[in-house]
Structures are given as C-alpha cells and as structure tokens.
Design a protein around this motif. Structure first.
Motif, PDB file in Angstrom:
ATOM      1  N   ALA A 126      53.990  56.913  25.454  1.00  0.00           N
ATOM      2  CA  ALA A 126      53.047  55.922  24.364  1.00  0.00           C
ATOM      3  C   ALA A 126      52.342  54.917  25.318  1.00  0.00           C
ATOM      4  O   ALA A 126      51.406  54.604  24.907  1.00  0.00           O
ATOM      5  CB  ALA A 126      53.997  55.178  23.594  1.00  0.00           C
ATOM      6  N   GLY A 142      48.348  55.097  28.716  1.00  0.00           N
ATOM      7  CA  GLY A 142      47.049  54.102  29.020  1.00  0.00           C
ATOM      8  C   GLY A 142      47.437  52.883  29.632  1.00  0.00           C
ATOM      9  O   GLY A 142      46.685  52.230  30.254  1.00  0.00           O
ATOM     10  N   CYS A 143      48.731  52.456  29.736  1.00  0.00           N
ATOM     11  CA  CYS A 143      49.290  50.895  30.033  1.00  0.00           C
ATOM     12  C   CYS A 143      49.491  51.429  31.531  1.00  0.00           C
ATOM     13  O   CYS A 143      49.594  50.443  32.364  1.00  0.00           O
ATOM     14  CB  CYS A 143      50.098  50.536  29.208  1.00  0.00           C
ATOM     15  N   TYR A 163      50.338  57.389  19.025  1.00  0.00           N
ATOM     16  CA  TYR A 163      50.276  56.015  20.045  1.00  0.00           C
ATOM     17  C   TYR A 163      50.273  54.798  18.901  1.00  0.00           C
ATOM     18  O   TYR A 163      50.190  53.662  19.532  1.00  0.00           O
ATOM     19  CB  TYR A 163      49.280  55.919  20.872  1.00  0.00           C
ATOM     20  N   ASP A 164      49.711  55.037  17.831  1.00  0.00           N
ATOM     21  CA  ASP A 164      49.569  53.896  16.821  1.00  0.00           C
ATOM     22  C   ASP A 164      50.715  52.867  16.809  1.00  0.00           C
ATOM     23  O   ASP A 164      50.501  51.749  16.670  1.00  0.00           O
ATOM     24  CB  ASP A 164      49.078  54.393  15.476  1.00  0.00           C
ATOM     25  N   PHE A 175      52.267  51.743  18.681  1.00  0.00           N
ATOM     26  CA  PHE A 175      52.548  50.508  19.776  1.00  0.00           C
ATOM     27  C   PHE A 175      51.492  49.536  19.905  1.00  0.00           C
ATOM     28  O   PHE A 175      51.397  48.643  20.725  1.00  0.00           O
ATOM     29  CB  PHE A 175      52.569  51.165  20.984  1.00  0.00           C
ATOM     30  N   PHE A 176      50.508  49.559  18.817  1.00  0.00           N
ATOM     31  CA  PHE A 176      49.363  48.603  18.813  1.00  0.00           C
ATOM     32  C   PHE A 176      50.008  47.290  17.946  1.00  0.00           C
ATOM     33  O   PHE A 176      51.376  47.518  17.296  1.00  0.00           O
ATOM     34  CB  PHE A 176      47.907  49.070  17.961  1.00  0.00           C
ATOM     35  N   PRO A 177      49.614  46.016  18.420  1.00  0.00           N
ATOM     36  CA  PRO A 177      50.301  44.979  17.834  1.00  0.00           C
ATOM     37  C   PRO A 177      50.424  44.920  16.325  1.00  0.00           C
ATOM     38  O   PRO A 177      51.573  44.312  15.853  1.00  0.00           O
ATOM     39  CB  PRO A 177      49.340  43.754  18.205  1.00  0.00           C
ATOM     40  N   ALA A 191      47.735  38.390  19.733  1.00  0.00           N
ATOM     41  CA  ALA A 191      48.022  39.859  19.685  1.00  0.00           C
ATOM     42  C   ALA A 191      47.958  40.467  21.284  1.00  0.00           C
ATOM     43  O   ALA A 191      48.912  41.206  22.044  1.00  0.00           O
ATOM     44  CB  ALA A 191      47.374  40.537  18.752  1.00  0.00           C
ATOM     45  N   CYS A 234      49.980  42.754  25.123  1.00  0.00           N
ATOM     46  CA  CYS A 234      49.669  44.159  24.587  1.00  0.00           C
ATOM     47  C   CYS A 234      48.863  44.821  25.720  1.00  0.00           C
ATOM     48  O   CYS A 234      47.830  44.312  26.115  1.00  0.00           O
ATOM     49  CB  CYS A 234      48.804  44.255  23.494  1.00  0.00           C
ATOM     50  N   PHE A 235      49.070  46.041  26.124  1.00  0.00           N
ATOM     51  CA  PHE A 235      48.333  46.825  27.211  1.00  0.00           C
ATOM     52  C   PHE A 235      47.592  47.858  26.664  1.00  0.00           C
ATOM     53  O   PHE A 235      47.213  48.813  27.719  1.00  0.00           O
ATOM     54  CB  PHE A 235      49.500  47.268  28.269  1.00  0.00           C
ATOM     55  N   MET A 236      47.419  48.173  25.362  1.00  0.00           N
ATOM     56  CA  MET A 236      46.963  49.379  25.040  1.00  0.00           C
ATOM     57  C   MET A 236      45.414  49.802  25.140  1.00  0.00           C
ATOM     58  O   MET A 236      45.138  50.895  25.039  1.00  0.00           O
ATOM     59  CB  MET A 236      47.272  49.424  23.436  1.00  0.00           C
ATOM     60  N   CYS A 237      44.724  48.972  25.726  1.00  0.00           N
ATOM     61  CA  CYS A 237      43.445  48.995  26.044  1.00  0.00           C
ATOM     62  C   CYS A 237      43.276  49.051  27.371  1.00  0.00           C
ATOM     63  O   CYS A 237      41.983  49.211  27.953  1.00  0.00           O
ATOM     64  CB  CYS A 237      42.360  48.191  25.070  1.00  0.00           C
ATOM     65  N   ARG A 238      44.162  48.786  28.118  1.00  0.00           N
ATOM     66  CA  ARG A 238      43.936  48.540  29.838  1.00  0.00           C
ATOM     67  C   ARG A 238      43.032  49.740  30.394  1.00  0.00           C
ATOM     68  O   ARG A 238      42.231  49.272  31.151  1.00  0.00           O
ATOM     69  CB  ARG A 238      45.084  48.332  30.420  1.00  0.00           C
ATOM     70  N   HIS A 239      43.386  50.900  30.014  1.00  0.00           N
ATOM     71  CA  HIS A 239      42.535  52.059  30.816  1.00  0.00           C
ATOM     72  C   HIS A 239      41.167  52.238  30.280  1.00  0.00           C
ATOM     73  O   HIS A 239      40.605  53.100  30.632  1.00  0.00           O
ATOM     74  CB  HIS A 239      43.501  53.441  30.470  1.00  0.00           C
ATOM     75  N   VAL A 240      40.620  51.554  29.200  1.00  0.00           N
ATOM     76  CA  VAL A 240      39.239  51.524  28.782  1.00  0.00           C
ATOM     77  C   VAL A 240      38.527  50.351  29.124  1.00  0.00           C
ATOM     78  O   VAL A 240      37.389  50.387  28.973  1.00  0.00           O
ATOM     79  CB  VAL A 240      39.308  52.052  27.338  1.00  0.00           C
ATOM     80  N   LYS A 285      43.399  49.533  17.610  1.00  0.00           N
ATOM     81  CA  LYS A 285      43.674  49.866  16.316  1.00  0.00           C
ATOM     82  C   LYS A 285      44.193  48.697  15.443  1.00  0.00           C
ATOM     83  O   LYS A 285      44.793  48.726  14.451  1.00  0.00           O
ATOM     84  CB  LYS A 285      44.752  50.795  16.561  1.00  0.00           C
ATOM     85  N   ALA A 286      44.280  47.444  16.159  1.00  0.00           N
ATOM     86  CA  ALA A 286      44.777  46.149  15.552  1.00  0.00           C
ATOM     87  C   ALA A 286      43.506  45.336  15.118  1.00  0.00           C
ATOM     88  O   ALA A 286      43.894  44.237  14.820  1.00  0.00           O
ATOM     89  CB  ALA A 286      45.981  45.571  16.433  1.00  0.00           C
TER      90      ALA A 286
END
Ligand SMILES: Cc1cc2nc3c(=O)[nH]c(=O)nc-3n(C[C@H](O)[C@H](O)[C@H](O)COP(=O)(O)OP(=O)(O)OC[C@H]3O[C@@H](n4cnc5c(N)ncnc54)[C@H](O)[C@@H]3O)c2cc1C
Ligand code: SF4
Ligand code: SF4
Lengths: 480, 371
Positions: free
Chosen positions: A150, A153-154, A333-334, A336-338, B12, B16-22, B75-76
């Motif tokens: 998951a 990308g991090c 993966y959703d 794991f978004f805040p 938030a 949160c690391f969820m967009c680091r790669h973009v 997505k948040a």
C-alpha cells in the motif's frame, strides 16, 4: 556521541559532507530537521501533535552513488556520530528516526534502474528508488516485481529490503526477501560489498539475508537485484462473506494447503468487515469478508479459480461474485488516504504478526482478549493478508479513539497496549512482527522473542559496526 | 493567519505520504520538506505556534511549483497548493518573504513583468501600431512570458487571428495579470494590478478575451471572479479553445503537413484546472499527416515543468531545469518528433534544457505554420 549543536565542529562536518555530495545535497535547514524528525510511527506524530520537541538530525545528506555513501560512512566513523539511513520515512516503527541526532542519509537520489535482464527476468536498481517508480518503469517493458504494498508510492526499495516488507500479491510472489537475488551494501567503515549473484547456492550462509531486515543497523544497502515477472494475461478476483472469522480462516487455509497458488487472499474479521469494508467498498455485510485472486495465463487462472470457488462454496457462505472482488483490487490503496485511515487524535497501532495455521487463530483471539479485557478504551480489528503454505499473517489493529491529552500518559498507555498484546501473541506462537519491522517501537521485546539467540544478532552487530554508528538504538541494539 | 482556513488539509497532509511519488518538486528535489507531508508538518507547527516563519521554513514554502499533481492524486480532497499559497500570503503579511521573491514583486510593480524588462519593450518584437484598436470584438492578451521570451508564439497567434479575419486588438498598456504576485503571496498588490488590467480590457468592450498563456487564462477564469473583478461579461478562452472553435467553424483551415509524430504536454491550468484536454488534441488531429503519440503521463496526470505563474523557475532555476529534463525524457519515450505545449513558460523551460532530438513548439505555432 554527537557534535554539540552550537560547536564550530559542525562547520567541519558540513564542509566534509558538502565536499562529497555537493552543497545542494546537504541540508541543515530547519524545514528538513522538522520533516526528518517524524516517520510513520505514532509516537513522533503524537509528539508533533502535542508541540513537544522531537529528536532531529544535525544534517541530512543526499548521496547519489555508493561511493558517496561510502565516504559519508567514513566521515560518520571519523566523528563517531550516528548515521541513520532514511528511504521514504514511511516506516511505522520509528526505524528511520535520528533518535540520537547526527547524520541522516536520505537514499532517494540513489534512484537509477541499472539493468533489466530480460533473459533471466531480473532487474537491478539502486535502493533509493520509490517502489512505484520502479514498478511503473518495469510495466512499460511488460514486467513487474509484483511487490505491491500500500505504500508503493511512499516508500523506497531499500526501505522494503530493510524491513522485509510485503505487498498485496505476496501470497504468490513472496515477500521482498523472496524476490532478492543479490545486494550491494556499504558497511560502517565505508567498505562496499556485494553478496553472491544468485540466491540459491551452497557456498556458505546467505549474506543477502543478513542485510534483509537489518533496518540500517548493519550498513546501507545501495543496490539490489530482484526477480521480475511478465505482466499476467489476466488477474481475476472473487469475494465471499463467511458467517464468521473461523470459517473464513478455514476456507483460506484450505486454499493454501491444497496448494493452489492464489496471488492474494485477504480475510477481514467481523469488525473490519462491518467498518472498513462498508466504508471503503460500500459492501454492507455481517460476517467475515474474504477476497482472493489469481493471475497468469487465462486458462490456468480459470482452472485454479474454479478449484478455489469449489473450496469456498463447500463452507457456509454468501458468494459476492467477481465484481466485489475486483472492486477491492481497484480500491486497494484507498484505505490509506487520510479520509479512511486512522489518525490522530486517535491512537492506533498495527499489531502485524505471523504464525502457523495451527496457531494463528489463537494469536488473533489472545490479542483480542487482551485489548478487550485490559484496555476497555481500545477497539480491536484485524485482517489476514499474507498467506503461506504453513500459515498466515495477521494484520491486527488496536484503536483508541480518545487517548490521554498528556503526551507522556498517552505514550505510556500506547506502549502498555503493545507490550501486553505482543506478549500474548508470542505466547501463542506469534512473532513480534511480520512485515513492518522492529525499529524503535519494538526493540525492547526482541530479547524476549529470540531468547538466547538474540546474542548472535548482538554479536554480529558488534562485529560489523564496532563504533555503533549505524542507526543506533534500533532493533533492540545498544543505544548510545 | 490565513493558513487556519486550510486546517483540514494541513492536519491530513502532515502525516500522509500518499502523493509523494507524484509530487513534482519532491520527486526531483528528494527532500522530505518538499512533499505535501513536509509542508503539512511545517504548517502545522506554524499554525499551532510551535514554530515561526523562520527563513528556512519560508524557503521551503516557496519550494513548491503549484503544479497541483498532489491535489489530483489525493483521494481525501486535500489541497496542498491552496494551503501553501495561504502560507505565502501570511509570510508576506509578516514581511518575511525572501529577497528573491521581493525582487520579482518589485519588477512586476515597476515594469509590469516579472523580469524587470522595460514596459515599452513588451511588444517590440511584434510589429507596429496597427496591433491596437480603441474597440474590438476580440482582445488578445499576450502575457509576459510570451511577449518577452517567446514572441514567436504571439506572432503565430496574430497570423491565426489575421487568417480568421478577426476584429481584434492587443492592449497597448498590457501588463501582467497580477497572478504571479498572488502566487508569491502579494494578494493586495495582485488585486490592484488585476483591477488595472481589467479596466484596460473593459475599455475595449470586447466580446472575447483570448490568451496563449494558461496562467493568464486561469487568472481571468478563476482569480478575477474570486476577487470580484468584473470583466463585463467577456468570454475568456485559451488559444487552444479559440483555435479549436475556428477550425470547427471553418474560419481557419490548416493545410496538410508532412508526416510526423507529435506528443502534447498538458499543464496545470489548462489541463488539471480547466480540463481543456480534448481541444488541443482535436486541433492536432485536424492536420492530416500528424500522428499523436500520448505520453504515459498525460492529461490530469501530466508531468509538470512548474509553469504556474511563471515564477518557480525564477526562484529555482536548477530545480526547474531538472523538472524540464524529466518531461523531455518522458516525451522522448513516445518516439515523437515534436513535443507540443500550449504554454509559453513551459516552452521556454523545455527549450533551455532540451538534450533530446525533440522539436519543441507551441500549439499555435504549429497551427500558424500550416496556414
Ligand atoms: C500508507 C502506508 C502503507 C503501508 N503499507 C505497507 C505495506 O503494504 N507493506 C509493507 O511492507 N509496509 C507498508 N508500510 C510501511 C512502510 O512503507 C514500509 O515499512 C517500508 O518498507 C518503509 O520504506 P521507507 O523507504 O519509507 O523506509 P524508511 O521508513 O525510511 O526506513 C525504514 C527502515 O529501513 C532503513 N533503511 C531504509 N533504506 C535503507 C537502505 N537503503 N539500506 C539500509 N537500511 C535502510 C531505515 O534506516 C529504517 O530503519 C506502509 C506505510 C504507509 C505510510
Ligand atoms: S494531498 Fe492528500 S495524498 Fe497528499 S499528503 Fe495531503 S492528504 Fe496525503
Ligand atoms: S503542487 Fe506540485 S510541487 Fe507543490 S506539493 Fe503539490 S505536487 Fe508537489
């Protein structure tokens, strides 16, 4: 030891590091000190939330080659200051935290793909590459490592190697330690070593496996060769709801012991089915949600799928069909978004553990009992996500919606839950962790887990890093 | 503090690391303070009074190119660029912006462009007084980057306007839209500049305002209405939309072109913000001979050179050079002969760093060449 913050010695340290990597790749900025003071571990998050000062690095370096890493290690050895390797900082165990200051070595500029060997199906890449970037590049060529965590990308390849990480397709393709062919690593004294080029041999113990899971305490991994696979022709999923967790576990076990080769099996307990599956996937069911998937050539997938369906249908069940399985994959993966993840002010922890089929349900129930009986302020949920021929991993979680406001009280409560749960798990044959690692979080329990065998690990650490420079204070090894 | 309006994003993103790669700057810069999580941590500390806008933190908050990829990926529903813009306005209010930022502001206020080049040289490359009329149906807003750096884009646009027999004018007193000022945190100055420009536009009483600059396009479409600035009902179009319309109406007819493969680079404002994806592709499709090769990263996920407002590269030339190099590498992977953009800033950045065999063109240049 650490160079005192206000000493002019820091200027010499900075000059030497800048000489190796260039000034643009050294940072003493307050912005970076803040950003590298917190990974994905709840305690440093709590500390930030409560406005408490956290340990920070004195300096962050971004090497671009193994040779630069080697020179940085020599500088750290010379000053006898801590060197903490940082990949993506997405680890949940505090592994990458510079708890004693010193140098943070950020690997993300070690990010080249060096070779895709289409004959042997391997890829060689530097370890600072973001896993998703590696996977996307491989996909262009028609391949994948099939390591799909998951945090794809991090996190970096090196972070997964250092924590023996796992992805959603591990049941077929293995954890990261199953994917590794060979490694390059830099030792505390700056020596660059390579492990043997193939993992199956009888030429002594497997050195690659020594570094896998070593969490930056034995050295810095700089390069890895991994197995890759052709992208499958089809990927098929199917979902069921079983009346209870026990039935779901038995169905999952049957899929494995009949030696089918699902790429994924995921079984959610009743509480997670009620909560997460409803919220993220909109599936409103009571019981235990199980999804499995197969991938590969169409005819083989169809055959295995039909056998798997027959196994699941032999238990009391509700068949949710392929779409609600595919939905899970599309939204995997959703979670794991805040908006879906647990976060402060909640206190939460992922008690991921692993045991044989004979023990795993007992492990689940033992931890559940601890939470329910000893910590009435906490909830307990779990799913079983990585399955082996002999057992499976449990991704249990505890959640405290309203932890104490006082940071000290909150941290103490947090640690008590961890200790009590993991001791109960160990009593039933569970391990401290399955794929997130030990880090700062669980170091204190390592001796209990290993017993006398822990001395072997300590002796290796002393031999390989006599000055205790590499990520001191993690995995239960000596602090400074 | 304006950042308090963005508390939900800050809280938030901080963990949160969820967009680091973009994250465009994060991927290239590699620092943890570059990605939205890093910005969130910093802003949380400031918000709670646990840190001040020290020079280091201020620098980090200007190390974001506002490409918006994080927001697209999220997505948040979090909006790091908005939180960062609010922080910059707070920083300016405290007089703590970096010298380099203040210099750009001074240039804009003194000369009407971010480069500090003389206002009278703005249209030097474009020709004589016949470009200006007291009243016209169409105003062509050229923009600073086009006027001073990429005048051939304006020349091409003028050719198209001529070919379509449009009743058009340029604004004799054209200056920046003010957008760079607002992106740097100078909200009051931006408003003043916007009001002045809006008055110039209204004075011509046009029906249509067309621009080759996506940043200007977004200023007119988003910022001016948000500031309550009235453009007297004028329709605002980016050149891509305008030319698409002209071709559809048969007002311009591009000639057949020699066979070539083209790839189109979407951008922040034209693409991600206003979803103008199909028009450029339709235009390119109108040229028999031109084949479109799409990048893997296209449309809302297109890589960015950091073009918003044309200011990031002035502050971080080295970083933006590497961002451009990444775009070029990605475009080269399509096997295209020509990389087409619809943004003067982007074109400039790509030209500076072009180490590939790709030819680089603005969309209107391609159209004009076929007339
Ligand atoms: C949203 C989210 C979802 C997650 N999901 C998963 C999942 O599905 N599966 C999973 O396994 N984990 C998951 N994790 C946990 C985390 O991503 C993994 O533990 C990952 O391995 C950490 O990688 P990193 O690059 O971020 O490492 P870091 O956090 O930077 O470091 C982790 C440890 O590895 C060491 N290290 C890093 N790079 C090297 C190197 N090159 N050489 C030596 N030591 C090194 C560090 O010193 C530290 O001890 C998740 C985390 C998040 C935030
Ligand atoms: S923008 Fe969304 S994905 Fe990115 S850090 Fe913030 S919450 Fe996470
Ligand atoms: S706007 Fe672009 S550069 Fe800025 S944080 Fe978001 S993705 Fe990164």
């Amino acid at each position: 030891m650490r160079v005192p913050t206000d000493s002019y010695l820091n200027e010499f340290l900075y000059t030497e590091l800048a000489d190796v990597v260039g000034p643009e790749n050294v940072s003493t900025s307050q912005a970076d000190k803040i950003a590298y003071s917190c990974d994905y571990y709840w305690i440093p998050e709590l500390w930030i939330d409560r406005g408490r000062p956290s340990p920070e690095p004195d300096v962050v370096v971004h090497p671009r080659t193994a040779e630069e890493v080697s020179q940085i290690c020599r500088i750290a050895a010379n000053y006898k200051i801590p060197l903490t390797t940082w990949g993506g900082g997405s680890g949940s165990q505090g592994g990458a935290l510079p708890i004693h200051g010193g140098i943070v070595l950020d690997t993300k500029k070690l990010n080249r793909i060096l070779e895709i060997d289409k004959t042997s199906l391997t890829v060689t890449a530097e370890t600072g590459i973001i896993m998703q970037h590696l996977e996307w590049e491989l996909e262009r060529e028609g391949f994948g490592t099939m390591h799909e965590p998951a945090s794809i990308g991090c996190a970096t390849l090196g972070g997964f190697l250092a924590h023996r990480g796992t992805g959603v397709l591990s049941t077929k393709y293995g954890k990261i330690e199953d994917m590794v062919m060979a490694l390059e690593a830099v030792l505390a004294d700056g020596t660059i070593i390579n492990t043997l080029p193939v993992p199956r041999h009888a030429s002594g113990p497997d050195l690659s496996q020594l570094f896998l899971g070593s969490e930056g305490t034995f050295g810095v991994m700089t390069k890895a060769t991994l197995k890759i696979h052709p992208l499958p022709e089809v990927r098929r999923f199917h979902a069921f709801v079983f009346p209870d967790l026990h039935t779901g576990l038995e169905a999952g076990r049957q899929l494995m012991v009949r030696r089918l080769r699902p790429s994924v099996i995921r079984l959610y307990d009743e509480a997670e089915t009620r909560r997460l599956i409803r919220r993220v996937l909109g599936i409103d069911k009571e019981g235990a949600y199980l999804v499995f998937g197969f991938d590969g050539d169409r005819d083989l997938v169809d055959l295995e799928l039909s056998k798997a369906l027959a196994i699941c249908r032999s238990f009391p069940h509700e068949d949710l069909g392929p779409d609600l399985g595919q939905d899970w994959w599309d939204h995997r993966y959703d979670f794991f978004f805040p908006n879906h993840m647990f976060h402060l002010p909640q206190a939460f922890g992922t008690l991921d553990t692993v045991a044989t089929f004979a023990n795993i349900e007992n492990v689940y129930r033992a931890m559940k009992q601890v939470v329910e009986e000893q910590f009435p302020m906490a909830r307990y949920i779990g799913h079983f996500s990585h399955w082996y021929e002999w057992g499976c991993m449990l991704y249990a979680r505890f959640i405290i919606d309203d932890p104490p406001q006082d940071a000290h009280e909150a941290a103490q409560l947090y640690n008590r839950v961890w200790d009590a749960c993991l001791r109960a798990a160990m009593q039933q044959g569970g391990l401290l962790n399955e794929h997130h690692g030990i880090g700062l979080k669980l170091g204190r329990l390592m001796r209990e887990l290993y017993g006398p065998a822990y001395t072997v690990l300590e002796n290796i650490k002393r031999a390989i890093d006599p000055n205790n420079i590499m990520n001191p204070g993690k995995m239960g090894f000596q602090s400074r | 503090m304006l950042i308090s309006e963005h508390t939900s994003t800050i809280e938030a993103c901080r963990f949160c690391f969820m967009c680091r790669h973009v994250c465009t700057v994060g991927v290239i810069g590699g620092r943890e303070s570059d990605i939205p999580r890093g910005k969130g941590l910093i802003l949380f500390k400031v918000l709670k009074g646990h840190a001040d806008y020290s020079p280091d933190l201020v620098d980090a908050l200007y190390r974001c190119c506002l490409c918006g990829l994080c927001e697209t990926w999220c997505k948040a529903d979090c909006r790091p660029p908005d939180a960062i813009l609010a922080a910059r306005a707070d920083i300016v209010a405290q007089g703590k912006e970096p010298v380099a930022v203040r210099r750009i502001k001074d240039h804009l206020l003194q000369t009407g462009n971010p480069f500090g080049l003389p206002a009278e040289e703005r249209f030097q490359a474009l020709g004589g007084p016949d470009l200006f009329r007291g009243q016209a149906e169409v105003v062509y807003y050229v923009g600073c980057d086009t006027a001073y750096r990429q005048p051939q884009i304006a020349t091409a646009m003028l050719k198209i306007l001529g070919a379509a027999n449009a009743d058009f004018t340029l604004l004799p007193n054209e200056r920046s839209t003010g957008k760079p000022l607002s992106l740097l945190g100078y909200r009051d100055e931006a408003r003043t500049m916007a009001e002045q420009l809006a008055a110039e536009i209204r004075g011509v009483r046009p029906k249509l305002l067309v621009t080759t600059c996506p940043s200007a396009f977004d200023a007119f479409k988003t910022d001016y209405p948000a500031m309550g600035i009235d453009l007297a009902g004028v329709e605002v179009l980016h050149a891509a939309q305008y030319v698409d319309r002209l071709i559809e109406q048969g007002a311009v007819v591009p000639r057949k072109q020699p066979a070539a493969i083209a790839t189109f680079l979407d951008g922040t404002y034209l693409g991600r913000t206003h979803a103008v994806y199909d028009e450029p592709r339709r235009i390119l499709g109108a040229f028999a001979g031109l084949t479109l090769g799409e990048m893997v990263w296209a449309r809302e996920l297109a890589y960015s050179c950091g073009e918003p407002g044309g200011v990031f590269h002035l502050l971080h030339p080295e970083l933006s050079g590497r961002m451009a190099a990444r775009v070029l590498e990605e475009a080269a992977k399509t096997g295209a002969d020509v990389l087409i953009t619809a943004c003067p800033t982007t074109l400039e950045l790509l030209q500076k760093g072009n180490h590939t065999k790709l030819k680089l063109r603005d969309l209107v240049e391609v159209v004009a060449a076929a007339l």
